[in-house]
Enzyme design. Structure first.
Site, PDB file in Angstrom:
ATOM      1  CE  LYS A  90       1.758  -5.219 -13.372  1.00  0.00           C
ATOM      2  NZ  LYS A  90       0.876  -4.719 -14.412  1.00  0.00           N
ATOM      3  CB  SER A 104       2.343  -1.650  -4.173  1.00  0.00           C
ATOM      4  OG  SER A 104       2.669  -2.981  -4.492  1.00  0.00           O
TER       5      SER A 104
HETATM    6  C1  LIG Z   1       4.669  -3.528  -7.138  1.00  0.00           C
HETATM    7  C2  LIG Z   1       3.382  -3.362  -7.884  1.00  0.00           C
HETATM    8  N1  LIG Z   1       2.274  -3.112  -7.196  1.00  0.00           N
HETATM    9  C3  LIG Z   1       1.085  -2.947  -7.822  1.00  0.00           C
HETATM   10  C4  LIG Z   1       0.962  -3.034  -9.175  1.00  0.00           C
HETATM   11  C5  LIG Z   1      -0.372  -2.782  -9.830  1.00  0.00           C
HETATM   12  O1  LIG Z   1      -0.905  -3.855 -10.554  1.00  0.00           O
HETATM   13  P1  LIG Z   1      -1.764  -3.604 -11.855  1.00  0.00           P
HETATM   14  O2  LIG Z   1      -0.826  -3.105 -12.923  1.00  0.00           O
HETATM   15  O3  LIG Z   1      -2.350  -4.925 -12.214  1.00  0.00           O
HETATM   16  O4  LIG Z   1      -2.802  -2.563 -11.554  1.00  0.00           O
HETATM   17  C6  LIG Z   1       2.093  -3.289  -9.906  1.00  0.00           C
HETATM   18  C7  LIG Z   1       2.047  -3.318 -11.344  1.00  0.00           C
HETATM   19  O5  LIG Z   1       3.064  -3.191 -12.021  1.00  0.00           O
HETATM   20  C8  LIG Z   1       3.336  -3.459  -9.258  1.00  0.00           C
HETATM   21  O6  LIG Z   1       4.476  -3.691  -9.937  1.00  0.00           O
END
Ligand SMILES: Cc1ncc(COP(=O)(O)O)c(C=O)c1O
Length: 447
Positions: A58, A275
């Site tokens: 981010k 994630s």
């Molecule tokens: C830890 C984490 N994984 C995945 C994502 C997903 O990314 P995106 O918002 O670009 O879909 C985010 C987004 O905040 C995140 O903080």
């Protein structure tokens, strides 16, 4: 548009500003090959986004949201954003570097580590009872609160959920990095879905280079416990979620995501956050094990912000906390000794204490030094209770048959002092009932 990168030298990795570390095709976050995928032919690479300056994918978005607004000449003195943490951390740090104020509205369900980091980095936190990821349309939720604050004069919400500068950050950086790092040979791109900025911007760039690149999105189940990502139901409310533009969408359970993190940590030596496990679990199901396949999976951030989440989901790794030391079985007897002493003949009133003091009896004040500094009886020997507990008798008569009087603030510690002195052989010990409080109330002399 870009943050003004003064003094950037990626060759030496010497930077005049932390913002110079923000990635682009010349300074990409690393791609690392995974070896325990179970695949024979397909090559899977993890793109390690915690190599961003503030620790997550981010940071790209935060920097571009701010740069875009700056380019429009907007007033950014009071930024506010609903955020699950990583955008907040990125915005907090970009705002600090640019001299802007930043407030985040977020759910109390966000891991304590992230909320602590935000406070540490100077963010004004407005914590609410909301879903793990903010949901639009919740009147009490983080999104509504951010909108309410942003309506005030001089406030601005950059709104990562609908601001094209979010996917554009990935179109300008993540996509070109992957294209160059794989020398144009990437066949599959896999991302976890939150705001969908990553998949939208990167997917668009890669498909423009080669329409055959497969773009795969991965999301958790409803009621999941993986910060930063959204279930299919929550994604449906998200502006950048465009399922028709993806070649596959997979759902992964918390168990599979956290379970795969264990493999990443313990076999790949990659400090992956939850994630990452989610995205990789989807990739391993969707990517064919065929020669020539090169899949890139975005690993959004590392494990350290989620240690409490890992404790919940991998309980076998964490033995139960050591039980507290067993209570002293004799404590009740000590209490009884204290209660008996309180009723006994050795508790004297302040008038008797004054008479004994005037007769030359040693008075021992067992309060702490700061209490003594406020009010004291000048003739008293100063010996705090912890010293007496440690067996020290400095300033007391050597002859233990000599009378001694103990005093504290209200008469409790002096009674423990009495017991301690008797235990050490002082035969004639008295404790002043009501302590210095009673002494002062009676108008007796102090220094
Ligand atoms: C830890 C984490 N994984 C995945 C994502 C997903 O990314 P995106 O918002 O670009 O879909 C985010 C987004 O905040 C995140 O903080």
């Amino acid at each position: 548009m870009s943050i003004d990168l003064v003094g950037v030298d990626h060759r030496l990795r010497t930077y005049e500003s932390i913002l110079g570390l923000l990635p682009d095709a010349d300074n990409p976050t690393p791609l690392v090959r995974l070896h325990h995928t179970g695949f024979e032919h397909a090559r899977i690479y993890a793109k390690l986004e915690w190599y961003n300056p503030f620790g997550a994918v981010k940071d790209r978005v935060a920097a571009n949201l701010v740069a875009d607004a700056e380019d429009r000449g907007e007033d950014l003195q009071n930024l506010v954003e609903p955020t699950s943490g990583n955008t907040g951390i990125g915005l907090a740090m970009v705002a600090n570097a640019r001299g802007y104020g930043f407030s985040a509205t977020l759910s109390r369900a966000i891991p304590l580590e992230k909320r602590t980091a935000l406070r540490l980095f100077g963010t004004d936190l407005i914590e609410l009872d909301d879903a793990l990821c903010p949901m639009p349309g919740q009147p009490e939720g983080a999104m509504a609160k951010a909108e309410e604050l942003a309506a005030r004069p001089g406030w601005r919400e950059l709104n990562q959920y609908a601001n094209p500068a979010n996917p554009e950050a990935h179109y300008r950086t993540t996509g070109p990095e992957i294209w160059r790092q794989t020398e144009g040979r990437v066949t599959h791109f896999v991302a976890a879905l939150g705001t969908c900025g990553t998949i939208t911007g990167t997917g668009r760039f890669l498909k423009e280079q080669n329409p055959k690149v497969q773009v795969i999105g991965v999301h958790p189940t409803d009621g999941h416990d993986i910060p930063g990502v959204r279930s299919r139901r929550a994604l449906a409310l998200t502006e950048f979620f465009t399922p028709d533009a993806y070649d596959a969408i997979l759902e992964v359970t918390d168990d599979d995501a956290y379970g795969l993190c264990r493999t990443l940590h313990q076999r790949e030596s990659i400090v992956a956050g939850p994630s990452c496990g989610l995205a990789l679990a989807g990739a391993l199901r969707a990517v064919p094990d065929e020669p020539g396949v090169i899949a890139v999976v975005v690993f959004p951030d590392n494990a350290y912000k989620y240690l409490s989440s890992f404790r919940r989901h991998l309980p076998d790794l964490f033995p139960p906390e050591q039980p507290a030391a067993p209570a002293n079985p004799f404590a009740s007897h000590l209490e009884a000794a204290f209660a008996l002493a309180k009723q006994g003949p050795d508790v004297i009133d302040v008038a008797e204490a004054k008479r004994l003091l005037d007769a030359g009896v040693t008075l021992v004040d067992v309060r702490n030094a700061d209490e003594v500094a406020r009010v004291q009886i000048p003739q008293a020997v100063k010996l705090p209770l912890p010293e007496l507990s440690a067996g020290r008798t400095t300033g007391l008569p050597a002859d233990r048959s000599t009378p001694v009087v103990t005093v504290c603030a209200a008469g409790t510690r002096s009674l423990y002092a009495l017991l301690l002195l008797k235990a050490q052989g002082y035969a004639d010990v008295k404790s002043v009932d009501g302590g210095m409080g009673a002494w002062v109330s009676a108008g007796l002399p102090t220094g």
